[in-house]
Design an enzyme around this catalytic site. Structure first.
Site, PDB file in Angstrom:
ATOM      1  NE  ARG A  26      41.412  33.774  34.675  1.00 38.58           N
ATOM      2  CZ  ARG A  26      42.288  34.237  35.554  1.00 38.58           C
ATOM      3  NH1 ARG A  26      43.290  34.986  35.197  1.00 38.58           N
ATOM      4  NH2 ARG A  26      42.131  33.979  36.825  1.00 38.58           N
ATOM      5  NE  ARG A  30      48.665  37.111  34.228  1.00 38.62           N
ATOM      6  CZ  ARG A  30      48.785  36.531  35.405  1.00 38.62           C
ATOM      7  NH1 ARG A  30      49.709  36.954  36.250  1.00 38.62           N
ATOM      8  NH2 ARG A  30      48.008  35.535  35.751  1.00 38.62           N
ATOM      9  NE  ARG A  39      48.049  44.091  35.057  1.00 37.88           N
ATOM     10  CZ  ARG A  39      48.467  44.789  36.107  1.00 37.88           C
ATOM     11  NH1 ARG A  39      48.665  46.088  35.995  1.00 37.88           N
ATOM     12  NH2 ARG A  39      48.683  44.187  37.258  1.00 37.88           N
ATOM     13  CG  ASP A  76      39.714  39.033  38.969  1.00 34.50           C
ATOM     14  OD1 ASP A  76      40.412  38.392  38.160  1.00 34.50           O
ATOM     15  OD2 ASP A  76      39.586  38.695  40.157  1.00 34.50           O
ATOM     16  CE1 TYR A 152      42.136  33.707  45.194  1.00 33.60           C
ATOM     17  CE2 TYR A 152      39.986  33.270  44.245  1.00 33.60           C
ATOM     18  CZ  TYR A 152      41.367  33.200  44.172  1.00 33.60           C
ATOM     19  OH  TYR A 152      41.960  32.626  43.080  1.00 33.60           O
TER      20      TYR A 152
END
Ligand code: 1CP
Length: 345
Positions: A26, A30, A39, A76, A152
């Site tokens: 990652r 963010r 973003r 992703d 998921y």
């Protein structure tokens, strides 16, 4: 310089390298102000992933900021569930939400065949990023493990314990295995396409391995990762592409995670380093600094990082990384500090 001079790729071949290669799970995201600047132009995170030129820019941000030894495709793991009609959306403060999750065995039976071309935007992102990177900086392509994607897809969102998914697999084991086979084939085609477009290595993220006790882990996750890695190693396009597997907090012994056909094991934060050292010459090792250490002061960051470097000093094929992804609360200057002191070691 050629790609073959990459110390990251040399470490994946279990060679001793002049310096320890560094990248971070990652590494784009963010915690970086540059990321937020991009973003903010998109409401739904997946819409941003569908713009190859934006993905290219985001993948390069940590390379430019810290001169890391490899990039990772910006995308992703939930692109595959989205492509098979489960309609994934990322909702602020909630994470991924599936508009059309797997709710019944009939849904699994009626899934249309996976069309690898539906994810063309991902391959274009690989191609653009690869072209923009310095020549000796490779790019990692990735996919979720079949199990993690299934969890998921059935739960329909992220969850602490995935209780609904656990019940579903108890009730419909045959259909779930069918779905896992379907996802394994989709992951194979998807990763092969990423390699065709320039991915130099592949990472498989089994981020929800910890939901399964050991017997269930072998049945629902391990089996399919093994199938996927042998498909990749038996295909002429991907046979020489190194494979890294990240298993989050596994409930099985580390030794049994040395899946047939993998090149590198990516260690979770709580992995036993002494056990890892026994894997010398069998697999390369990546990890496993706890990302929480980056919230500490510099002396602690240095002490913890050097503990790892000392332990793996004689290990051929050691790649410095975290035990899980960088979290949004981490100060980029700490990431820079960590990278600098590893280089100084
Ligand atoms: O709102 C935002 O800005 C989205 C934040 C974000 C980002 C930056 C998400 C949502 N995904 C990503 C990018 C991403 N995801 C990358 C590329 C960036 C990089 O590594 O440099 C990668 C490799 C992933 C992989 C990924 N996505 C994993 C496996 C890694 C891991 O951390 O275990 C998982 C589990 C996901 C799912 C996901 N994506 C995003 C969220 C919020 C979630 C759910 C996490 C959860 O279930 O808690």
């Amino acid at each position: 310089m050629t790609q073959t001079e990459s110390i990251f790729l040399a470490a994946l071949r279990k060679e001793k390298t002049s310096e320890t290669p560094i990248w971070y799970m990652r590494q784009a995201g963010r915690y970086m102000p540059e990321y937020h600047a991009v973003r903010k132009n998109f409401k739904n995170f997946l819409d941003m992933c569908k713009r190859p030129e934006v993905c290219c820019e985001l993948a390069l941000q940590p390379i430019n900021a810290f001169k890391l030894d490899t990039a990772i495709l910006f995308s992703d793991i939930l692109t595959i569930p989205d492509a098979i009609g489960l309609e994934v959306e990322f909702i602020e403060k909630q994470g991924p939400v599936f508009r059309n999750p797997i709710k019944s065995p009939e849904h699994i039976k009626n899934l249309a065949a996976f069309n690898v071309n539906d994810l063309e935007y991902v391959y274009q992102a690989v191609k653009l990023t690869k072209a923009a990177l310095p020549k000796n900086t490779p790019i990692i392509g990735f996919a979720g493990s079949p199990w993690t994607l299934a969890a998921y897809s059935i739960e329909g969102k992220s969850s602490k314990d995935f209780e609904y998914t656990k019940k579903f697999i108890e009730t419909y084991p045959d259909e779930v295995n069918k779905f896992l086979n379907y996802l394994t084939n989709a992951c194979f085609l998807y990763l092969r396409e990423q390699v065709k477009y320039g991915a130099d290595a592949i990472q498989i993220f089994d981020s929800w391995a910890n939901l399964l006790p050991s017997d269930k882990y072998f049945e629902y996750s391990y089996q399919y990762i093994t199938k996927l890695t042998s498909m990749l190693k038996n295909d002429p396009t991907t046979s020489n592409t190194p494979i890294i597997v990240f298993t989050r907090d596994p409930r099985v012994e580390m030794n049994s995670l040395v899946y047939k056909n993998i090149d590198c094991l990516s260690l979770y934060t709580n992995s036993d380093i002494q056990q890892a050292l026994l894997l010398k010459d069998k697999v390369a090792i990546q990890g496993n600094l706890d990302p929480k250490v980056l919230l500490e002061e510099r002396s602690i960051i240095k002490a913890e990082a050097y503990k790892l470097l000392d332990a793996f000093k004689e290990y051929p094929g050691y790649i410095f990384n975290l035990g899980h992804g960088i979290t949004p609360d981490i100060d980029p200057s700490k990431v820079k500090y960590l990278t600098d002191i590893i280089r100084e070691y």
